[in-house]
Design a protein around this motif. Sequence first.
Motif, PDB file in Angstrom:
ATOM      1  N   LEU A  50       2.616   1.698  -3.283  1.00  0.00           N
ATOM      2  CA  LEU A  50       1.667   2.313  -4.375  1.00  0.00           C
ATOM      3  C   LEU A  50       1.296   3.569  -4.298  1.00  0.00           C
ATOM      4  O   LEU A  50       1.154   4.438  -5.216  1.00  0.00           O
ATOM      5  CB  LEU A  50       0.408   1.384  -4.214  1.00  0.00           C
ATOM      6  N   ALA A  63       1.347  17.189 -20.275  1.00  0.00           N
ATOM      7  CA  ALA A  63       0.962  16.178 -19.411  1.00  0.00           C
ATOM      8  C   ALA A  63       0.278  15.145 -20.106  1.00  0.00           C
ATOM      9  O   ALA A  63       0.068  14.041 -20.039  1.00  0.00           O
ATOM     10  CB  ALA A  63       0.256  16.710 -18.161  1.00  0.00           C
ATOM     11  N   GLY A  64      -0.607  15.732 -21.199  1.00  0.00           N
ATOM     12  CA  GLY A  64      -1.572  14.943 -21.865  1.00  0.00           C
ATOM     13  C   GLY A  64      -1.353  14.703 -23.477  1.00  0.00           C
ATOM     14  O   GLY A  64      -1.664  13.832 -24.130  1.00  0.00           O
ATOM     15  N   CYS A  65      -0.277  15.463 -23.752  1.00  0.00           N
ATOM     16  CA  CYS A  65       0.341  15.582 -25.358  1.00  0.00           C
ATOM     17  C   CYS A  65       0.981  14.276 -25.424  1.00  0.00           C
ATOM     18  O   CYS A  65       1.813  13.740 -24.455  1.00  0.00           O
ATOM     19  CB  CYS A  65       1.064  16.663 -25.500  1.00  0.00           C
ATOM     20  N   ILE A 122       4.153   5.697  -5.427  1.00  0.00           N
ATOM     21  CA  ILE A 122       4.377   5.614  -6.865  1.00  0.00           C
ATOM     22  C   ILE A 122       3.330   6.524  -7.487  1.00  0.00           C
ATOM     23  O   ILE A 122       3.500   7.466  -8.463  1.00  0.00           O
ATOM     24  CB  ILE A 122       3.903   4.171  -7.669  1.00  0.00           C
ATOM     25  N   LEU A 123       2.103   6.672  -6.466  1.00  0.00           N
ATOM     26  CA  LEU A 123       1.065   7.351  -7.319  1.00  0.00           C
ATOM     27  C   LEU A 123       1.267   8.946  -6.848  1.00  0.00           C
ATOM     28  O   LEU A 123       0.924   9.935  -7.842  1.00  0.00           O
ATOM     29  CB  LEU A 123      -0.282   7.195  -6.806  1.00  0.00           C
ATOM     30  N   SER A 136       5.004  14.345 -11.242  1.00  0.00           N
ATOM     31  CA  SER A 136       5.314  14.491 -12.730  1.00  0.00           C
ATOM     32  C   SER A 136       4.320  15.225 -13.594  1.00  0.00           C
ATOM     33  O   SER A 136       4.695  15.640 -14.507  1.00  0.00           O
ATOM     34  CB  SER A 136       5.710  13.230 -13.077  1.00  0.00           C
ATOM     35  N   LEU A 137       3.271  14.821 -13.260  1.00  0.00           N
ATOM     36  CA  LEU A 137       2.122  15.471 -14.218  1.00  0.00           C
ATOM     37  C   LEU A 137       2.126  17.113 -14.135  1.00  0.00           C
ATOM     38  O   LEU A 137       1.921  17.718 -14.992  1.00  0.00           O
ATOM     39  CB  LEU A 137       0.968  14.905 -13.746  1.00  0.00           C
ATOM     40  N   GLY A 170       0.845  -1.432  -0.052  1.00  0.00           N
ATOM     41  CA  GLY A 170       0.062   0.098   0.127  1.00  0.00           C
ATOM     42  C   GLY A 170       0.737   1.194  -0.136  1.00  0.00           C
ATOM     43  O   GLY A 170       0.609   1.956  -1.004  1.00  0.00           O
ATOM     44  N   VAL A 205       3.621  10.012  -9.682  1.00  0.00           N
ATOM     45  CA  VAL A 205       3.031  10.245 -10.862  1.00  0.00           C
ATOM     46  C   VAL A 205       2.163  11.572 -10.914  1.00  0.00           C
ATOM     47  O   VAL A 205       2.631  12.333 -11.884  1.00  0.00           O
ATOM     48  CB  VAL A 205       2.022   9.138 -11.202  1.00  0.00           C
ATOM     49  N   VAL A 206       1.600  12.132  -9.839  1.00  0.00           N
ATOM     50  CA  VAL A 206       0.969  13.483  -9.810  1.00  0.00           C
ATOM     51  C   VAL A 206       1.971  14.288  -9.763  1.00  0.00           C
ATOM     52  O   VAL A 206       1.763  15.389 -10.500  1.00  0.00           O
ATOM     53  CB  VAL A 206       0.091  13.402  -8.389  1.00  0.00           C
ATOM     54  N   SER A 263      -0.034  21.037 -21.951  1.00  0.00           N
ATOM     55  CA  SER A 263      -0.407  20.049 -22.748  1.00  0.00           C
ATOM     56  C   SER A 263       0.584  18.944 -22.563  1.00  0.00           C
ATOM     57  O   SER A 263       0.129  17.665 -22.999  1.00  0.00           O
ATOM     58  CB  SER A 263      -0.508  20.311 -24.078  1.00  0.00           C
TER      59      SER A 263
END
Lengths: 831, 51
Positions: free
Chosen positions: B12, B36-38, B15-16, B22-23, B9, B19-20, B34
């Motif tokens: 995990l 983050a989504g491009c 890691i989450l 890095s976004l 847990g 990720v947040v 963009s």
Amino acid sequence: MSVTIALVGNPNSGKTTLFNDLTGARQYVGNWPGVTVERKEGVLKHNKHVTLQDLPGVYSLSPYTEEEVITRDYLTGGSPAAIINIVDGCNIERNLYLTTQLLELGIPTVVAVNMMDVVQKCGDTIDFGKLSDALGTPVMPLSALKGDGAIAVADMAVELADKKRKRKDPHVFTGAVEHALAHIEEAITHRDNGDVHHHHAGGIVHEGTMVEPKNLRWFAVKLFERDEKVIASLKLDAKTAARIDEVVKECEAVLDDDAESIITDQRYRYIKELVGKAVYKKPRKDNLTTSDRIDRVVTNRWFGFPFFIAVMFLVYFISVTTVGAFVTDWTNDGLFGDGFFFLGRGKDAFEEAVEDYETALERQEAFIEEAKSSGLDPEAEDFLQQAKTLVAERPLEAEDGTVEGSERVTLAMYVDALASEEPEPSAFGPWVRGIPVAVEGWLENAGVATWLKQLITDGIIGGVGAVLGFVPQMFVLFFFLAILEDIGYMARVAFIMDRIFRRFGLSGKSFIPMLIGSGCSVPGIMASRTIENVRDRRMTIMTTSFIPCGAKIPIVALVAGALFGGSWWVAPTAYFVGVAAVIISGVILKKTRMFAGSTAPFVMELPAYHLPSPKNVLGSMWERGFSFIKRAGTIILQASVVLWFLKSYGVLDGRLQMVEDMDLSILAFLGNLIAPIFRPLGFGTWQSSVATTMGFVAKEEVVSVFGVLYGVGEGALDFVDASNFSRLAPIAAHFTALSGFSFLIFNLLCAPCFAAIGAIRREMNSAKWTLFAVGYLMVFAYVASFIIFQLGTLIQSGFSPIHLVAFALLFGLLFLIFRKNRYATSKEVVK
Amino acid sequence: MSPGTWIVGIVLLAILALVVRSLIKARKSGCGGSCAGCASESYCRDIRKKE
């Protein structure tokens, strides 16, 4: 000391290739104009003190296009220490036009004649000594694609920057013009009437001098040409302006032409003379190159478009249905499925054993059914005695599911079948367990709670694995697209599409963003900024996302696999539906007041065909494909976790708790709220509604949602296997072939993901236009899916009142397409 | 909860969180968010930097 060097040249002269080569960057390279729409920065690999600026390609330093404005503002304002001017050796005359302008800037410049490999192959020769002498600056050979001469050019630029070597200006203009320029230089150099000027020309303030001395010549020429932007930036006083005007008019009178034409004409005369002395072109039979001969067929007026359709059809067919599916088979079935045989050893024997086992199960089933229908009890102890004479018929199915005969199943065969055991793959060869199986086993051994185990295997591995499973298909697609781009074919496509686009008022320039958008819509939408006409630009922004981006490939593959048994026509259709949507939208929108107007001219240089460079092709494929892997690890991962919680928890007996039945989950509740919207389109289940809605986060999410809902481990997505997509039952259950096709069409055509909507917002620079664009895409997709699904049901199951709505929409659409264009002759409707 | 659940847990969650992070970082440093989504970062990363 750090030095900045600018890379300047005509569009498609190889600047970005040289930039990537020298800096080790992997900027997107394309052989059509407008690939670089903003300047980019990188540090030289072999000299960390040197920064390289990759500028958009320009034909001149006139302020007519966005690229020209960016380039010239940087050169006059940013003051790079030196310029590397890349000149296309195959089109040296036209390229030197920019060179003559750059030399006037007074910045140390090295002229790099690129594509020397092609020049030499054609048998042409260039006298670099003569060119250097005439231009007063070093001229060097370069082959950016092969990397030959790149470092020498960069080193020379650094050397020029360090020495600030004073150049000898080339004698471009004749006496009368030189005379006028001298007067203008004098007018902007010296103070008049004791006034102190504080002008910000080039971002530098000089008391008494309006411009930095080294830029003097360039400003003088621009003032001679009456360049409005330069005049405005210098804020000339009335007396100086009048003096300059008088000088220019005198020269115009002498040469009997307008100032701008005089400068252009004299530049070309100078270049012609120079090229005549320094460049030897080998005479060619009928003056046609190999590229010209290929183009006679490929860009032929009648044959060009069908050829393009055939090429793209083949690309999508191979990528999604054949080679791509083969690779995806391994990823979905092996890596993200149960597992795989290392190097395929033992696979055939195992598959044979599985087939035998399945036959045994079918025989058991057929025998039991026959026994039941004969009034026997299969559970009875003496069943085998009772069934001694029983013979059952097992239908034999062909690969396409049709019954092609039957087999007699006797008691002995039934007893044999009872003894057969499910084959264990590890007994047949080196078996590697798939990620979900391995992780599940590991989590079980670690004693991890069931909910966390499910979150990781069903949620994360299910959601992310569903997307990653399709990445091989994307890689194959990007590989073929990169080859088409690199050999020079895609540049031709813009030219071919120009003929079609022109019919409804767009030019081939609008197809370039769509070419780029086949990777990702975001850069495609951004590339639309090279379109000068605001109406054409808006229309291009709105329609670019119709072309399926890489993220939509999994949706196509999913629908093709789950509902159409991997049919050959589904994937290519997805691409052509996009192209058709662009054309239909173009026709409809151009007839409205907002988008009416005359067609902008489209001029582009077609690069010579050449063999694809493995470095470029693999680089481009990796660059585009890896982004999807990265996205799977970021956005898709986050969304999968959220989705898993929503699908696993629900409110039962007044409190939030884990639910066994997904239909009781929060996700089902939310999905059911939006499902009625999609019901008329044929996919009104909460699962497909959630999938479609999640597509706005990222288009891969459409597939990922199914992965989370059904879990990769449960066989929802490990379908691309030898049994020909047959194991997609959980997803296929939500659709018929018709509603699945409608689902595909809606998801292909509806508004793009949030990142692309963000790009639309920025490029439109208006909330109103963004809303209009998104609204248009949604309505267009809805109407298209509605018509397809409802008319399909009309054919399949007869008339119902809702079909009248479908007919009304169809006629409305046809009316919008074929109605008379009231603005056909309008030159300027929207100010 | 078992120690295994705690460890997995926490890993995990870490890691989450990464990720947040890095976004958010991509959104701040990239082309107006963009990145983050491009799906073609290298193409558009620098485009909006200067604006």
